[in-house]
Motif scaffolding. Structure first.
Motif, PDB file in Angstrom:
ATOM      1  N   ILE B  18       0.861  -1.178   0.000  1.00  0.00           N
ATOM      2  CA  ILE B  18       0.000   0.000   0.000  1.00  0.00           C
ATOM      3  C   ILE B  18       0.895   1.224   0.000  1.00  0.00           C
ATOM      4  CG2 ILE B  18      -1.816   1.225   1.251  1.00  0.00           C
ATOM      5  CD1 ILE B  18      -2.458  -1.576   2.544  1.00  0.00           C
ATOM      6  N   PHE B  19       0.693   2.071  -0.982  1.00  0.00           N
ATOM      7  CA  PHE B  19       1.463   3.317  -1.026  1.00  0.00           C
ATOM      8  C   PHE B  19       0.706   4.384  -0.254  1.00  0.00           C
ATOM      9  CE2 PHE B  19       3.073   1.213  -4.893  1.00  0.00           C
ATOM     10  CZ  PHE B  19       4.435   1.300  -4.629  1.00  0.00           C
ATOM     11  N   THR B  20       1.306   4.860   0.804  1.00  0.00           N
ATOM     12  CA  THR B  20       0.684   5.926   1.574  1.00  0.00           C
ATOM     13  C   THR B  20       1.453   7.211   1.314  1.00  0.00           C
ATOM     14  OG1 THR B  20       2.088   5.305   3.406  1.00  0.00           O
ATOM     15  CG2 THR B  20      -0.152   4.448   3.431  1.00  0.00           C
ATOM     16  N   VAL B  27      -3.625   0.945  -3.016  1.00  0.00           N
ATOM     17  CA  VAL B  27      -3.334  -0.467  -2.789  1.00  0.00           C
ATOM     18  C   VAL B  27      -2.827  -1.032  -4.103  1.00  0.00           C
ATOM     19  CG1 VAL B  27      -4.263  -2.677  -2.044  1.00  0.00           C
ATOM     20  CG2 VAL B  27      -5.203  -0.546  -1.126  1.00  0.00           C
ATOM     21  N   ALA B  28      -1.525  -1.198  -4.202  1.00  0.00           N
ATOM     22  CA  ALA B  28      -0.939  -1.655  -5.460  1.00  0.00           C
ATOM     23  C   ALA B  28      -0.988  -3.178  -5.553  1.00  0.00           C
ATOM     24  CB  ALA B  28       0.493  -1.157  -5.589  1.00  0.00           C
ATOM     25  N   LEU B  29      -0.737  -3.847  -4.441  1.00  0.00           N
ATOM     26  CA  LEU B  29      -0.806  -5.307  -4.421  1.00  0.00           C
ATOM     27  C   LEU B  29      -1.696  -5.695  -3.251  1.00  0.00           C
ATOM     28  CD1 LEU B  29       2.976  -6.157  -4.919  1.00  0.00           C
ATOM     29  CD2 LEU B  29       1.176  -6.333  -6.632  1.00  0.00           C
ATOM     30  N   PRO B  47      -3.294  -5.588 -16.750  1.00  0.00           N
ATOM     31  CA  PRO B  47      -3.506  -4.213 -17.192  1.00  0.00           C
ATOM     32  C   PRO B  47      -2.544  -3.242 -16.519  1.00  0.00           C
ATOM     33  CG  PRO B  47      -5.323  -4.958 -15.814  1.00  0.00           C
ATOM     34  CD  PRO B  47      -4.480  -6.142 -16.067  1.00  0.00           C
ATOM     35  N   SER B  48      -2.361  -2.126 -17.157  1.00  0.00           N
ATOM     36  CA  SER B  48      -1.459  -1.105 -16.636  1.00  0.00           C
ATOM     37  C   SER B  48      -1.887  -0.680 -15.231  1.00  0.00           C
ATOM     38  CB  SER B  48      -1.492   0.090 -17.581  1.00  0.00           C
ATOM     39  OG  SER B  48      -0.524   1.002 -17.205  1.00  0.00           O
ATOM     40  N   GLY B  49      -0.927  -0.557 -14.350  1.00  0.00           N
ATOM     41  CA  GLY B  49      -1.234  -0.093 -12.993  1.00  0.00           C
ATOM     42  C   GLY B  49      -1.679  -1.197 -12.048  1.00  0.00           C
ATOM     43  N   CYS B  50      -1.576  -2.469 -12.477  1.00  0.00           N
ATOM     44  CA  CYS B  50      -2.074  -3.544 -11.615  1.00  0.00           C
ATOM     45  C   CYS B  50      -1.020  -3.982 -10.605  1.00  0.00           C
ATOM     46  CB  CYS B  50      -2.553  -4.728 -12.440  1.00  0.00           C
ATOM     47  SG  CYS B  50      -1.234  -5.639 -13.219  1.00  0.00           S
ATOM     48  N   GLY B  51       0.151  -3.402 -10.655  1.00  0.00           N
ATOM     49  CA  GLY B  51       1.133  -3.688  -9.618  1.00  0.00           C
ATOM     50  C   GLY B  51       2.263  -4.614 -10.041  1.00  0.00           C
ATOM     51  N   LYS B  52       2.433  -4.813 -11.331  1.00  0.00           N
ATOM     52  CA  LYS B  52       3.480  -5.718 -11.802  1.00  0.00           C
ATOM     53  C   LYS B  52       4.864  -5.204 -11.414  1.00  0.00           C
ATOM     54  CE  LYS B  52       2.155  -5.218 -16.148  1.00  0.00           C
ATOM     55  NZ  LYS B  52       1.013  -4.309 -16.029  1.00  0.00           N
ATOM     56  N   SER B  53       5.104  -3.926 -11.728  1.00  0.00           N
ATOM     57  CA  SER B  53       6.428  -3.373 -11.405  1.00  0.00           C
ATOM     58  C   SER B  53       6.644  -3.318  -9.905  1.00  0.00           C
ATOM     59  CB  SER B  53       6.580  -1.977 -11.990  1.00  0.00           C
ATOM     60  OG  SER B  53       6.472  -2.025 -13.389  1.00  0.00           O
ATOM     61  N   THR B  54       5.567  -3.061  -9.175  1.00  0.00           N
ATOM     62  CA  THR B  54       5.686  -3.018  -7.722  1.00  0.00           C
ATOM     63  C   THR B  54       6.175  -4.362  -7.193  1.00  0.00           C
ATOM     64  OG1 THR B  54       3.871  -1.445  -7.671  1.00  0.00           O
ATOM     65  CG2 THR B  54       4.407  -2.537  -5.604  1.00  0.00           C
ATOM     66  N   LEU B  55       5.592  -5.433  -7.705  1.00  0.00           N
ATOM     67  CA  LEU B  55       6.001  -6.765  -7.256  1.00  0.00           C
ATOM     68  C   LEU B  55       7.463  -7.018  -7.627  1.00  0.00           C
ATOM     69  CD1 LEU B  55       5.236  -9.412  -5.944  1.00  0.00           C
ATOM     70  CD2 LEU B  55       4.308 -10.203  -8.133  1.00  0.00           C
ATOM     71  N   ASP B 165      11.570  -6.153 -16.371  1.00  0.00           N
ATOM     72  CA  ASP B 165      10.358  -5.328 -16.381  1.00  0.00           C
ATOM     73  C   ASP B 165      10.132  -4.759 -17.779  1.00  0.00           C
ATOM     74  OD1 ASP B 165       8.179  -3.801 -15.834  1.00  0.00           O
ATOM     75  OD2 ASP B 165       9.052  -2.783 -14.091  1.00  0.00           O
ATOM     76  N   GLU B 166       9.297  -5.425 -18.539  1.00  0.00           N
ATOM     77  CA  GLU B 166       9.016  -5.022 -19.928  1.00  0.00           C
ATOM     78  C   GLU B 166      10.296  -4.676 -20.677  1.00  0.00           C
ATOM     79  OE1 GLU B 166       5.679  -2.449 -20.621  1.00  0.00           O
ATOM     80  OE2 GLU B 166       5.104  -2.597 -18.513  1.00  0.00           O
ATOM     81  N   PRO B 167      11.239  -5.601 -20.710  1.00  0.00           N
ATOM     82  CA  PRO B 167      12.541  -5.233 -21.274  1.00  0.00           C
ATOM     83  C   PRO B 167      12.476  -4.902 -22.757  1.00  0.00           C
ATOM     84  CG  PRO B 167      12.424  -7.599 -20.930  1.00  0.00           C
ATOM     85  CD  PRO B 167      11.206  -7.007 -20.290  1.00  0.00           C
ATOM     86  N   THR B 198       5.463  -8.311 -19.036  1.00  0.00           N
ATOM     87  CA  THR B 198       5.238  -7.838 -20.394  1.00  0.00           C
ATOM     88  C   THR B 198       3.782  -7.437 -20.575  1.00  0.00           C
ATOM     89  OG1 THR B 198       5.338  -8.404 -22.733  1.00  0.00           O
ATOM     90  CG2 THR B 198       4.873 -10.200 -21.232  1.00  0.00           C
ATOM     91  N   HIS B 199       3.548  -6.598 -21.570  1.00  0.00           N
ATOM     92  CA  HIS B 199       2.173  -6.274 -21.974  1.00  0.00           C
ATOM     93  C   HIS B 199       1.765  -7.115 -23.154  1.00  0.00           C
ATOM     94  CE1 HIS B 199       1.960  -2.309 -19.771  1.00  0.00           C
ATOM     95  NE2 HIS B 199       0.802  -2.883 -19.560  1.00  0.00           N
ATOM     96  N   ASP B 200       2.758  -7.786 -23.723  1.00  0.00           N
ATOM     97  CA  ASP B 200       2.558  -8.474 -24.991  1.00  0.00           C
ATOM     98  C   ASP B 200       2.266  -9.946 -24.700  1.00  0.00           C
ATOM     99  OD1 ASP B 200       2.848  -9.791 -27.368  1.00  0.00           O
ATOM    100  OD2 ASP B 200       4.666  -8.731 -27.975  1.00  0.00           O
ATOM    101  N   ALA B 216      -7.012  -6.210 -12.541  1.00  0.00           N
ATOM    102  CA  ALA B 216      -6.841  -4.766 -12.431  1.00  0.00           C
ATOM    103  C   ALA B 216      -6.720  -4.380 -10.963  1.00  0.00           C
ATOM    104  CB  ALA B 216      -8.024  -4.054 -13.063  1.00  0.00           C
ATOM    105  N   ARG B 217      -6.176  -3.179 -10.719  1.00  0.00           N
ATOM    106  CA  ARG B 217      -5.924  -2.716  -9.372  1.00  0.00           C
ATOM    107  C   ARG B 217      -7.151  -2.817  -8.480  1.00  0.00           C
ATOM    108  NH1 ARG B 217      -4.379   2.719 -10.090  1.00  0.00           N
ATOM    109  NH2 ARG B 217      -6.335   3.276  -9.177  1.00  0.00           N
ATOM    110  N   PRO B 218      -7.038  -3.171  -7.230  1.00  0.00           N
ATOM    111  CA  PRO B 218      -5.804  -3.551  -6.539  1.00  0.00           C
ATOM    112  C   PRO B 218      -5.311  -4.929  -6.961  1.00  0.00           C
ATOM    113  CG  PRO B 218      -7.676  -3.804  -5.072  1.00  0.00           C
ATOM    114  CD  PRO B 218      -8.202  -3.216  -6.344  1.00  0.00           C
TER     115      PRO B 218
END
Ligand SMILES: Nc1ncnc2c1ncn2[C@@H]1O[C@H](COP(=O)(O)OP(=O)(O)OP(=O)(O)O)[C@@H](O)[C@H]1O
Ligand SMILES: [Mg+2]
Lengths: 268, 263
Positions: B18-20, B27-29, B47-55, B165-167, B198-200, B216-218
């Motif tokens: 959770i980003f405060t 709530v990212a994850l 989907p974008s913003g679902c917390g992949k990079s956060t994980l 991360d989406e290299p 990846t998005h692909d 999708a988020r969270p």
């Protein structure tokens, strides 16, 4: 270093270089033509602007007595010492501000406050505190150069791409390595921009300071000549200041080319 | 693949992040349970913003979960480690270092002897076929070449877990296909556990042994799809019936999530 390898110029590059020379020549000739026109004795502006040949004669005379070199030397010395001290203090200050939040939070309000004040406003304070000698001028230059440099270098230090810091950390870099191997090199372009701004504001401030009182220096020379209405000497002084500025700029450019050859540059 | 006898490499249990501090808490994850097995290639889509990079950042040790437990080889994550390599979408090469110096950067941090640093760097620069550019600055490289340097730099540390991360996200289709093939080859030759965002969807099916679909988020895990296409895989793998079926299934799920997010 592939990008810096010496190779024969392509015809297009040769042509571009030739054109640059041609345009520079045109630029100089145009400037001279404007000068000749405004200094024409028949025009009203002729009272203000001495013609090129008179300025040249004035320079020859001053050079004979070597007085001109004393003036130039005095001004350049002050700029270099004031700027040099400012640079040496501004670089660590900027890094400290970027690196330690408490330091930043304490120092930043001071900088915000002082940056609004023209450095020349400090002259009375400085004169009372340090007299009218060299140190007074150097202190004023120091203030001027320090402020512009801290603001510009600090801007660079805090804008270091966060991904690069992350990349360094996952490659096992500790704080020290990140500072030395990432923050510092990433800030070099901003340090150079800071140095450039710092030098030019040193020069500006110095001449203004000298105009308000000095025994030697280009500003003083101009002021004294103006008192006797020697407009040829005034103009000569102005031109010399411009040339000194150009030389400083050239030195910074050379340093820039050596230190930031790796930077992406926009193709013009 | 899941449920076979392979050892668990990464064990993620009930992870929330959770980003405060912003205007609202994000709530990212929201309760991630996932296991990665030794030498497994896992792709994550969502989907974008679902917390992949956060994980991924948490796995890298660059961020910390708010709740939950993660172990890698049985131990807790405490900051970044050379054993967990990361490849970022934006290459993240040091522009003031040549290709060689970029690849050597991490090796030097480990305090290896100079000869070993050079030899290891050479090996991985050759692996990504950039020996002719070893002494060039990143500015003269194309996007694909830059990403190859980033991969070489990560591989040179010989991490047992590689986080990507989406290299290939910023690359054109041909370059992307080329780098996918290269990555497959490398992974088949020198197995590592790969966590690849990846998005692909097609890319995910081509590379992965399992594809994790996030909602999708969270962010939560919606479904995990096994990709039972045998290795070695090549770009021709895309042409098989099996491939398109898997691709369509996953694509439909991801698209559904995308629609729920828009509502
Ligand atoms: N440092 C942060 N502070 C506050 N919120 C953040 C932070 N990092 C991410 N978030 C939020 O957490 C959510 C998940 O972000 P994340 O970057 O993990 O998504 P993602 O799945 O990688 O998206 P994309 O596919 O677009 O890269 C987003 O809503 C984002 O706004
Ligand atoms: Mg992301």
């Amino acid at each position: 270093m592939v990008s810096m390898r010496k190779r024969p110029l392509t015809p297009k590059e040769k042509h571009d270089r030739k054109m640059t020379i041609v345009y520079t020549a045109i630029s100089v000739i145009l400037a001279l033509a404007v000068w000749l026109t405004v200094s024409y004795p028949g025009f009203k502006s002729g009272r203000v602007f001495a013609p090129p040949q008179k300025v040249l004669t004035a320079f020859e005379e001053q050079a004979k007595t070597s007085l001109i070199w004393v003036h130039i030397g005095a001004s350049v010395y002050r700029v270099l010492v004031g700027f040099g001290l400012a640079f040496v203090v501004a670089v660590p200050t900027s890094f400290l501000m970027g690196w330690y939040k408490p330091f930043r939070e304490i120092v930043q309000p001071w900088l915000r406050f002082i940056r609004c004040i023209p450095p020349l406003a400090f002259i009375p304070l400085v004169i009372v505190g340090a007299g009218v000698g060299e140190s007074a001028k150097i202190i004023v230059i120091f203030i001027a150069a320090f402020l512009v440099m801290v603001i510009s270098i600090y801007g660079g230090v805090v804008n270091v791409d966060n991904t690069l810091i992350k990349a360094a950390r996952v490659l096992g870099a500790n704080d020290r390595t990140i500072f030395l191997k990432v923050i510092i090199p990433a800030s070099i372009p901003y340090i150079i921009i800071g140095a450039r701004l710092g030098l030019s504001s040193s020069l500006t401030t110095l001449i203004a300071a000298e105009l308000t009182g000095a025994q030697r220096g280009l500003g003083q020379m101009i002021q004294e000549a103006a008192n006797y209405f020697k407009m040829d000497v005034v103009l000569m002084g102005i031109i010399i200041i411009g040339v000194v500025g150009l030389l400083f700029e050239k030195i910074v450019s050379i340093a820039e080319r050596r230190l930031t050859a790796w930077q992406e540059t926009r193709e013009m | 693949m899941a449920g076979n006898s392979r050892d668990v490499k990464v064990d993620i249990k009930g992870v929330r992040r959770i980003f405060t501090g912003g205007e609202i808490d994000v709530v990212a994850l929201n309760g991630i349970d996932l296991q990665l097995y030794d030498n497994e290639f896992v792709c994550v889509v969502g989907p974008s913003g679902c917390g992949k990079s956060t994980l991924l950042n948490i796995l890298a040790g660059l961020d910390k979960q708010t709740d939950g437990e993660i172990t890698v080889d049985g131990g807790r994550i405490d900051g970044p480690s050379p054993d967990r390599g990361v490849v970022f979408q934006q290459y993240a090469l040091f522009p003031w270092l040549t290709v060689r110096k970029n690849v050597e950067f991490g090796l030097r941090n480990q305090g290896l002897p100079e000869r070993q640093v050079r030899e290891t760097a050479d090996k991985y620069i050759n692996m990504v076929q950039l020996q002719d550019f070893a002494n060039s600055y990143p500015k003269v490289l194309s996007g694909g070449m830059k990403q190859r340097v980033a991969i070489a730099r990560a591989y040179a540390m010989n991490p047992s877990l590689l986080l990507l991360d989406e290299p290939f996200g910023a690359l054109d289709a041909q370059t992307r296909a080329q780098l996918q093939a290269d990555l497959l080859q490398t992974w088949e030759a020198e197995e590592k556990t790969c966590f690849f965002i990846t998005h692909d969807v097609e890319e995910a099916v081509l590379l992965a042994q399992r594809v994790v679909i996030m909602s999708a988020r969270p962010g939560r895990i919606k479904r995990i799809v096994d990709i039972d296409i045998p290795h070695p895989r090549t770009q021709e793998t895309r042409l098989s019936q099996e491939f398109s079926v898997l691709k369509n299934t996953i694509w439909a799920e991801v698209y559904h999530e995308y629609l729920t997010q828009r509502k």
